[in-house]
Design an enzyme around this catalytic site. Structure first.
Site, PDB file in Angstrom:
ATOM      1  N   ASN A 153      26.466  34.278  32.450  1.00 17.27           N
ATOM      2  CA  ASN A 153      27.926  34.370  32.642  1.00 17.27           C
ATOM      3  C   ASN A 153      28.703  33.144  32.192  1.00 17.27           C
ATOM      4  O   ASN A 153      29.819  33.253  31.706  1.00 17.27           O
ATOM      5  CB  ASN A 153      28.267  34.756  34.092  1.00 17.27           C
ATOM      6  CG  ASN A 153      27.735  33.784  35.110  1.00 17.27           C
ATOM      7  OD1 ASN A 153      26.705  33.150  34.891  1.00 17.27           O
ATOM      8  ND2 ASN A 153      28.425  33.650  36.210  1.00 17.27           N
ATOM      9  N   CYS A 286      29.928  34.195  39.839  1.00 21.56           N
ATOM     10  CA  CYS A 286      29.284  34.380  41.141  1.00 21.56           C
ATOM     11  C   CYS A 286      30.233  34.049  42.289  1.00 21.56           C
ATOM     12  O   CYS A 286      30.067  34.531  43.393  1.00 21.56           O
ATOM     13  CB  CYS A 286      28.055  33.500  41.235  1.00 21.56           C
ATOM     14  SG  CYS A 286      28.478  31.782  40.951  1.00 21.56           S
ATOM     15  N   GLU A 465      23.512  21.466  44.751  1.00 21.95           N
ATOM     16  CA  GLU A 465      23.546  20.567  43.602  1.00 21.95           C
ATOM     17  C   GLU A 465      24.973  20.040  43.481  1.00 21.95           C
ATOM     18  O   GLU A 465      25.883  20.514  44.143  1.00 21.95           O
ATOM     19  CB  GLU A 465      23.078  21.292  42.336  1.00 21.95           C
ATOM     20  CG  GLU A 465      21.613  21.747  42.452  1.00 21.95           C
ATOM     21  CD  GLU A 465      20.959  22.108  41.134  1.00 21.95           C
ATOM     22  OE1 GLU A 465      21.323  21.549  40.097  1.00 21.95           O
ATOM     23  OE2 GLU A 465      20.063  22.980  41.153  1.00 21.95           O
TER      24      GLU A 465
END
Ligand SMILES: NC(=O)c1ccc[n+]([C@@H]2O[C@H](COP(=O)([O-])OP(=O)(O)OC[C@H]3O[C@@H](n4cnc5c(N)ncnc54)[C@H](O)[C@@H]3O)[C@@H](O)[C@H]2O)c1
Ligand SMILES: O=S(=O)(O)c1ccc(CO)cc1
Length: 484
Positions: A153, A286, A465
């Site tokens: 994506n 997402c 992260e």
């Protein structure tokens, strides 16, 4: 025909076993991708370990950081090539890729190079039982060879989001781009050679998941850790592979994110914000909002305004000026999204707008375009409210109280992101504290400070992260205790 080769030990490697790369905008074949097998994976793992034992392993942090800055500069120098490659693979609007994907793809190298140079480790002094002193200090060493398994994506952005910190920390990486988007990862191999990143430090292997490069990389015991972005189900398979050898994983997985709009929100800003969060990148983010909850006093007005906003979006190919929504990534994904459009109707949704495909002309009639779609009137048990669709669509439902909005937002197996719209600071902080997600935006969406933690809770991921949090995954922290 363009050929996408694997990049192993500083060389572009053909395997002869190829699969087609198609443009989502017109479904035409635009390249042939050389699929890596077990022997290419073995060769890449060996080259990566050799790099860690060689010049790269001995390089100072300062020099590594200089090289990573050079990588970013070289991406900027070849900006148009990266842009065209990303547009051909994804079909996304030029404005989106030129403002987000490519600049962020470059920035990911600089930001983590700077963080690694500047972040300290801890040190403690303590009294010992014999009346003396001891000092502990921590040092970081690279994790080793990191497998980087990527989705389609935001191909360059999400790949460098992991490769940037991994290399800044001194690791070697083996990247497996999505089979849908092989181009920019391959191009980055040329950049790595041009700026002098040693052979074997950055490698690219093409292919699929099961029975292909993805499975072979994640099962390889010479791969010391795996960072993955993609579907939750794929995460489960990779976690099982990583169990052998007890190797660490960092997972950024799926979501079914809620947007909550309170009656006191700045109405225009909330409509614009939810328009972005539901439809940007054709809903293939997402962090996107597929469930919208709007406080009852403004529910009807909000539905009408979001409908008008969605209908004002232009669907079309990347190169057309003013395009807001490109195609979905593939014929298979289009079928999945249209399947949900049909399911929503079958379950009794009122289709506020969209629900099908736009009329496209010429070659673009073969593209994977769908209409931005809004539903109302479904029970919370409906498939389009429970399952991640990853398309340009959302369901809007009313709520009365703050507690009800929180309960609705939390009623999902996922826990990635939420976007909350209110002008009341108390409401904002209470909701942010109560929503079970890794990322909560107030009066904004997808606003990123790369020093902050990024990741999901529940089925949306493992670990964080971003900023120093990336160092936690990409390094081993060793404590040294010195008795003085
Ligand atoms: N949380 C996040 O930050 C984030 C970001 C972007 C996308 N996503 C998620 O990604 C999904 C869309 O991307 P996708 O369709 O490319 O995901 P996917 O899981 O189908 O594929 C991702 C990658 O995994 C590989 N793969 C598939 N099966 C594998 C296996 N068994 N072993 C090893 N590798 C395997 C694929 O080839 C691809 O490179 C959505 O669910 C979306 O929510 C999450
Ligand atoms: O942290 S970011 O690199 O900005 C980022 C953006 C989007 C997504 C999800 O698609 C993941 C990470």
């Amino acid at each position: 025909m363009k050929q996408f080769h694997n990049f192993i030990n500083g060389e572009f490697v053909a395997t002869g076993k190829t699969f087609e790369n198609r443009a989502p905008a017109n479904n035409r074949v635009i390249g042939l991708v050389h699929e890596a097998g077990q022997s290419e994976v073995d060769a890449a793992v060996a080259a990566a370990h050799a790099a860690l034992k060689g010049e790269w392993g001995r390089m100072s942090v300062v020099r590594r950081a200089e090289l990573l800055h050079a990588v970013a500069d070289e991406i900027h120098r070849r900006f148009d090539e990266f842009l065209e490659a990303e547009l051909a693979d994804t079909g996304k609007p030029r404005s989106l890729a030129s403002h987000i994907d490519i600049p962020r793809g470059a920035a990911n190298f600089k930001i983590f190079a700077d963080i690694v140079k500047n972040v300290p480790t801890e040190s403690f002094q303590m009294a010992t039982p014999d009346g003396g002193t001891a000092i502990s200090y921590a040092v970081r060493s690279p994790l080793g060879v990191v497998g980087v398994i990527c989705p389609w994506n935001l191909p360059l952005l999400l790949m460098t989001w992991k490769v940037g910190p991994a290399l800044a920390c001194g690791n070697a990486v083996i990247v497996k781009p999505s089979e849908e988007t092989p181009a920019t990862a391959t191009l980055l191999g040329e950049v790595m050679n041009a700026v002098g990143i040693p052979k074997g430090v950055y490698q690219v292997l093409h292919g699929f998941g099961p029975g292909s490069a993805g499975e072979f990389i994640t099962k390889h015991l010479g791969v010391n850790g795996i960072t993955f972005t993609g579907e939750t189900r794929t995460g489960e398979a990779i976690m099982a592979a990583a169990a052998k050898g007890v190797r660490p994983v960092s997972f950024e997985l799926g979501g079914k994110n809620a947007g909550i709009v309170f009656a006191d929100a700045d109405f225009e800003k909330a409509v614009a914000g939810i328009t972005r969060s539901a439809f940007e990148n054709c809903g293939q983010v997402c962090l996107g909002t597929e469930r919208v909850y709007v406080q009852r006093p403004i529910f009807e007005k909000f539905v009408a305004a979001l409908k008008a906003s969605a209908e004002g979006l232009k669907v079309g190919p990347s190169h057309e000026p003013g395009v807001n929504l490109g195609p979905l990534i593939s014929a298979e994904h289009k079928e999945k999204v249209l399947g949900y459009y049909a399911k929503a109707r079958a379950e009794g949704a009122t289709v506020v707008t969209g629900g099908g495909v736009p009329e496209m002309k010429g070659e673009f009639a073969e593209g994977h375009f769908v209409l931005p779609t809004i539903w109302i009137g479904l029970p919370e048990s409906a498939a389009v409210i429970r399952e991640e669709i990853f398309g340009p669509c959302c369901h809007i439902a009313p709520f009365d109280t703050e507690e009800e909005a929180i309960a609705l937002a939390n009623a999902t197996d996922y826990g990635l992101a939420t976007t909350v719209w209110t002008q009341d600071l108390g409401t904002a902080h209470r909701v942010a504290a109560a929503i079970d997600v890794g990322l909560c935006w107030i009066n904004s969406w997808f606003l990123r400070d790369l020093r902050t933690a990024f990741g999901g809770s529940k089925a949306s991921g493992i670990g964080r992260e971003g900023g120093v949090h990336s160092l936690e995954f990409y390094t081993e922290l060793r404590n040294v205790m010195v008795k003085l």
